[in-house]
Design a protein around this motif. Sequence first.
Motif, short mmCIF file in Angstrom:
data_model
loop_
_atom_site.label_atom_id
_atom_site.label_comp_id
_atom_site.label_asym_id
_atom_site.label_seq_id
_atom_site.Cartn_x
_atom_site.Cartn_y
_atom_site.Cartn_z
N GLU A 4 -67.19 -45.52 -0.57
CA GLU A 4 -68.27 -45.02 0.29
C GLU A 4 -69.61 -44.99 -0.46
N LEU A 83 -68.23 -46.66 10.38
CA LEU A 83 -67.16 -45.69 10.61
C LEU A 83 -65.81 -46.36 10.88
N ARG A 88 -63.30 -42.00 7.07
CA ARG A 88 -63.45 -40.63 6.56
C ARG A 88 -64.92 -40.23 6.68
N ARG A 89 -65.27 -39.67 7.82
CA ARG A 89 -66.68 -39.43 8.16
C ARG A 89 -67.35 -38.43 7.21
N THR A 90 -66.64 -37.40 6.85
CA THR A 90 -67.23 -36.41 5.94
C THR A 90 -67.54 -37.04 4.59
N VAL A 92 -68.18 -40.25 4.07
CA VAL A 92 -69.33 -41.14 4.29
C VAL A 92 -70.62 -40.34 4.26
N THR A 152 -78.91 -36.64 11.01
CA THR A 152 -77.52 -36.87 11.40
C THR A 152 -77.18 -36.13 12.68
N LEU A 231 -71.20 -35.09 13.05
CA LEU A 231 -70.75 -36.45 12.76
C LEU A 231 -69.23 -36.55 12.84
N LYS A 232 -68.56 -35.53 12.40
CA LYS A 232 -67.10 -35.56 12.37
C LYS A 232 -66.48 -35.40 13.75
N ALA A 236 -69.43 -41.76 17.68
CA ALA A 236 -70.52 -42.38 16.93
C ALA A 236 -71.62 -42.86 17.85
#
Length: 236
Positions: A4, A83, A88-90, A92, A152, A231-232, A236
Motif C-alpha cells: 500500500e 480498492l 484493506r481500506r484502513t 490504504v 476522504t 471510507l471503510k 467507493a
Amino acid sequence: MRLELRAEWTKLTTLRSTPWLLLAAIAVTIGGSAAATGSCTSASCGRVGLSLMGVQAGQAVVALLAVLAVCNEYGTGMIHTTLTAMPRRTTVFAAKATVVTALTLAAAAIAVPTALLVGHLVLPGHDPALRAISGAILYLALIALISLGIATAIRDTAVSIGVVYAVLYVLPTLSFMVSKPSWQRFFWKMCPLNAGLAVQSNIKMELSPKAALGVLLLWTAASLLTGATLLKNRDA
C-alpha cells in the motif's frame, strides 16, 4: 502495508500537480515570511513571529496537496481500481496519510528554516528557539492530515477545499461573533490556526504550546477517524 505504501507513493509522486504544489508550498512560505519581515519598520517587531507568517499562507498549499491526494482518485474513478487491488481500506488510508505526511514534512523542513533565515537577514536578532522551527513544521504536517481526513469524508475537491479553508481561515473570525467572553475564548483556543500560532510562538500566549498541540492533535484525530470510518463503511 508495504504494498500500500509503495502504491500510494507512486500515485502521489507521479501526479502532475504534486511537485508543483510542493515547490509552491516552499515558495509561498518563504515569500510570505519575507514580505512580513520586509514590511516591518519598527525595532520592536518580533522577528521569529514575522518570519513564520508565511506558514499561514503555506498551509493553504499543503491543504490542497492533501485534498488532491484523495479527491483526484475519486474524480478519475481510479479509487475503484485502488480498492479492488488493495481491499484493506484502513491500510490504504493509513498509507496515503503516511505518504502525504512525509512529503509535507520534507517541504516544511526546507521552507521553515529558510523562512527564519530570511527573517534573520532582514531583521537581525537572536536566533530563534528550536521549538519555533519544529512547531511550524509539525503544524504543517498536521494541517495536511486534517485536510486528508476531510477530503476522504467529502470526496469532492471543491467542497473539501472550501471546508478546509473555512476551518483554517474563517473559523477564527467566527469565534469573535460569540457574545459570551468565556465561550469566545474557548472557541478561539479551539481554532487550528490559533493553536498553530501558539505552537510556533516563542512568546507567552493565552494558549500554552502543549495545550495548543493537544488542540491540533484532537482536530487531526477527529478528521482522520471520520475519514477512515466513512471510507471503510460506505461504497467507493
